[in-house]
Design an enzyme around this catalytic site. Structure first.
Site, PDB file in Angstrom:
ATOM      1  N   SER A 181       0.818  -1.195   0.000  1.00 11.36           N
ATOM      2  CA  SER A 181       0.000   0.000   0.000  1.00 11.36           C
ATOM      3  C   SER A 181       0.864   1.262   0.000  1.00 11.36           C
ATOM      4  O   SER A 181       1.670   1.453  -0.909  1.00 11.36           O
ATOM      5  CB  SER A 181      -0.957  -0.047   1.198  1.00 11.36           C
ATOM      6  OG  SER A 181      -2.039   0.827   1.018  1.00 11.36           O
ATOM      7  N   ASP A 286      -8.896  -5.468  -5.744  1.00 13.59           N
ATOM      8  CA  ASP A 286      -8.519  -4.416  -4.803  1.00 13.59           C
ATOM      9  C   ASP A 286      -9.340  -3.166  -5.127  1.00 13.59           C
ATOM     10  O   ASP A 286      -9.133  -2.524  -6.160  1.00 13.59           O
ATOM     11  CB  ASP A 286      -7.022  -4.120  -4.916  1.00 13.59           C
ATOM     12  CG  ASP A 286      -6.505  -3.252  -3.774  1.00 13.59           C
ATOM     13  OD1 ASP A 286      -7.310  -2.536  -3.159  1.00 13.59           O
ATOM     14  OD2 ASP A 286      -5.285  -3.293  -3.521  1.00 13.59           O
ATOM     15  N   HIS A 314      -7.315  -5.889  -0.975  1.00 13.94           N
ATOM     16  CA  HIS A 314      -6.089  -5.206  -0.567  1.00 13.94           C
ATOM     17  C   HIS A 314      -5.344  -6.075   0.457  1.00 13.94           C
ATOM     18  O   HIS A 314      -5.363  -5.803   1.660  1.00 13.94           O
ATOM     19  CB  HIS A 314      -6.480  -3.855   0.039  1.00 13.94           C
ATOM     20  CG  HIS A 314      -5.390  -2.837   0.092  1.00 13.94           C
ATOM     21  ND1 HIS A 314      -4.719  -2.387  -1.017  1.00 13.94           N
ATOM     22  CD2 HIS A 314      -4.856  -2.166   1.153  1.00 13.94           C
ATOM     23  CE1 HIS A 314      -3.834  -1.476  -0.650  1.00 13.94           C
ATOM     24  NE2 HIS A 314      -3.891  -1.321   0.654  1.00 13.94           N
TER      25      HIS A 314
END
Length: 609
Positions: A181, A286, A314
């Site tokens: 991320s 995601d 995610h």
């Protein structure tokens, strides 16, 4: 060049002398590892206190080796505010401020194998000075300057202010950056500077252009970077970041225009500078860091690269394919940081999860022989390659979104389908939609979906674990100490049965039909043509299913509606979708793939961990 660590291993000084290991082995005592913090000067004064900002680099490295140590780096804003990994681990320190807990398994596994692990607090977070600028120059320099310090090109100190100069004489200068991320995003950003010494990056579910995280072809997702900055700065007292946060708020204009703030955070535009190899992982479902991010980054890279695409949302591959991922990381870092000739760069370029826990290797991504195929919506709800004619209309309803569009669209969206397929059809790459639309009001949004219509069992990416369930039992990956254990809860696939699968999405503001940099007023009753991209994917629509294109106005699941929602009419003769296909849909004809380089990014959701 073979580093000092590998030379030690091969010499037999520490490792058994009988046979040279194929790669690094756990021959160093993790309990005796050196744990220290160095504050690296990044040459910026983000908090305006008159001093150059220093960022905290927490280091753990083998105590037995004093030179030639390669580095695995994770630069993050989350070490005190939000945590890292599936178990939200935070850094901890002893009473003297020496680091004790390094989140994630990297230190436990790799330090005994001769690597240093360096975890950097981005400027304005945890123990670093300065202010977060959400992917901007300060964030990127927070990590880039540490790479420079590890190569003798920047200055480190023993304290946040004052202190004495500290050098990294123990470092080989070979650095690999990794992270999920925001952390992986910084790896992308640093790689795009072309900094010397960065040999490889492993971006996991990472952003490649911050415009695409907050905006999509003129449409907005309803949140802005100043909110994220305040979140990550919250536990770093003593710094006044109001000016930086105001600059973020002002630069992220309320409309969806692509401006200077976004250009300074567009790593994909600078991918030509990347010299590091790339091992990329992303979930094709995601909905946080949407898949356009990996697609545009991947397409722009010219270096050695491999990719994993899971069915998750995610999620880190450590939490859906743990043993294989650790093995791959080990061989990847050994090759690119230690120079081990283990062949990890060879073989299939992609590994794709086709069904939960069922993976298929693929020679390339996008798939070899996938060809951009123009499909056109027909007046009877068909989707094929034949020329079309006529018009069709929908009425924008910002209160409904994608699932309603698929199951009961009413007047809010239009559905076009290939009909039942007689053979498998693989969508592999990045699609784009071209609409010629006539708005009934002075503002309009257009959204599009590609949908696999048919029953399937998939990972439950919309659930709380985004496709995984976390159990109570643990397994361990490396060595432990009383303050930093190597054990993590075992996960399994969270699955559900569905009657359709949305495989790609895209959103646009029709006012940006001529330019993403400046929206233009719309005149009701006037037709406008706009092309926008759909999110990258790799998905097989099986025989017996149908591929559908759904077009509507405001997809209320993601974007904000226009000031005056109204009726929008499509000219079907000038509306189409270009889909990279392997396999031939009914009556399909193909043409060379569209050049997507001119299109500026799409997508995002607010929680970036």
């Amino acid at each position: 060049m073979v580093s000092g660590i590998l030379a030690v291993l091969l010499s037999g000084t520490v490792a058994p002398a009988a046979a040279a290991p194929a790669g690094s082995e756990p021959v160093y005592d993790y309990a005796k590892a050196v744990r220290e913090t160095v504050w690296v000067d990044i040459g910026r004064d983000g908090d305006g206190d008159g001093r150059s900002d220093r960022v905290a680099a927490d280091i753990v490295r083998p105590g037995e080796v004093t030179s030639g140590v390669p580095v695995i780096m994770d630069a993050s804003p989350y070490y005190s505010c939000c945590g890292r990994g599936n178990e939200s681990e935070l850094k901890t320190y002893d009473s003297a401020g020496k680091p004790v807990k390094f989140p994630l398994f990297y230190d436990n596994y790799f330090v005994p194998r001769g690597y240093a692990v360096v975890q950097v607090d981005l400027a304005g977070t945890n123990r670093s000075a300065g202010c977060a600028d959400v992917g901007g120059p300060s964030d990127v320099d927070s990590a880039r300057k540490v790479v420079d310090w590890l190569n003798g090109r920047a200055t480190g100190y023993s304290a946040k202010t004052g202190g004495s100069a500290v050098t990294a004489g123990w470092s080989s200068g070979n650095v690999g950056m990794i992270g999920k991320s925001y952390d992986g995003t910084i790896a992308n950003g640093v790689a795009a500077t072309g900094v010397a010494g960065l040999k490889t990056i492993v971006p996991i579910s990472a952003i490649s252009s911050w415009y695409d995280y907050y905006r999509s072809d003129g449409a907005t997702f309803g949140f802005n970077p100043d909110g994220l900055a305040r979140t990550v700065e919250a536990r770093n007292g003593g710094q006044n970041c109001s000016a930086q946060n105001q600059a973020l708020a002002a630069g992220a204009t309320a409309n969806g225009d692509y401006g200077p703030l976004w250009a300074a955070r567009d790593y994909a535009a600078n991918a030509r500078n990347v010299r590091a190899s790339v091992l990329l992982s992303h979930g094709v479902n995601d909905l946080n860091v949407k898949t356009i991010h990996f697609g545009q980054w991947w397409d722009a890279l010219t270096v050695e690269k491999k990719i994993w695409l899971s069915q998750t949302g995610h999620v880190d591959p450590f939490d859906y394919r743990r043993a294989d991922w650790v093995d791959l990381l080990h061989r990847w870092f050994d090759h690119y940081l230690l120079g081990v000739d283990n062949g990890v760069q060879n073989g299939p370029q992609a590994s794709v999860e086709r069904q939960p826990d069922q993976w298929a290797d693929q020679a390339r991504y996008p798939a070899v022989n996938a060809v951009a195929t123009t499909l056109r919506p027909g007046a009877g709800g068909t989707l094929g390659t034949a020329a079309s004619s006529g018009t069709a209309s929908f009425t924008d309803n910002p209160n409904v979104g994608e699932d309603t569009w698929v199951t009961s669209p009413g007047s809010a969206a239009l559905t076009y389908s290939t009909g039942t397929l007689t053979s498998d059809l693989q969508v592999s790459g990045t699609s784009s939609v071209t609409v010629t639309a006539t708005p009934g009001t002075s503002s309009a949004r257009v959204s599009a979906l590609l949908v696999d219509l048919g029953a399937a069992t998939i990972r439950n990416f919309g659930g709380s674990g985004e496709g995984i369930k976390t159990g109570t039992a643990e397994n361990c990956w490396g060595s432990s100490t009383s303050g930093d254990d190597a054990c993590y809860r075992i996960t399994s696939a969270d699955v559900k049965k569905v009657s359709y699968t949305i495989l790609s999405r895209g959103w646009a503001d029709l006012a940006n039909y001529a330019s993403l940099s400046q929206e233009r007023p719309l005149t009701p009753g006037t037709a406008y043509t706009m092309t926008f991209r759909l999110a990258s994917t790799d998905h097989i629509v099986p025989r017996g299913h149908a591929l559908a294109l759904i077009i509507g106005g405001t997809d209320g699941s993601f974007i904000r509606g226009p000031a005056q929602p109204g009726r929008v009419t499509l000219d079907l003769a000038r509306t189409s979708v270009s889909v990279p296909l392997l396999g031939i849909p009914p009556a399909a004809t193909t043409h060379p793939a569209r050049d997507t380089a001119a299109f500026v990014p799409s997508a995002g959701r607010a929680d970036l961990r």
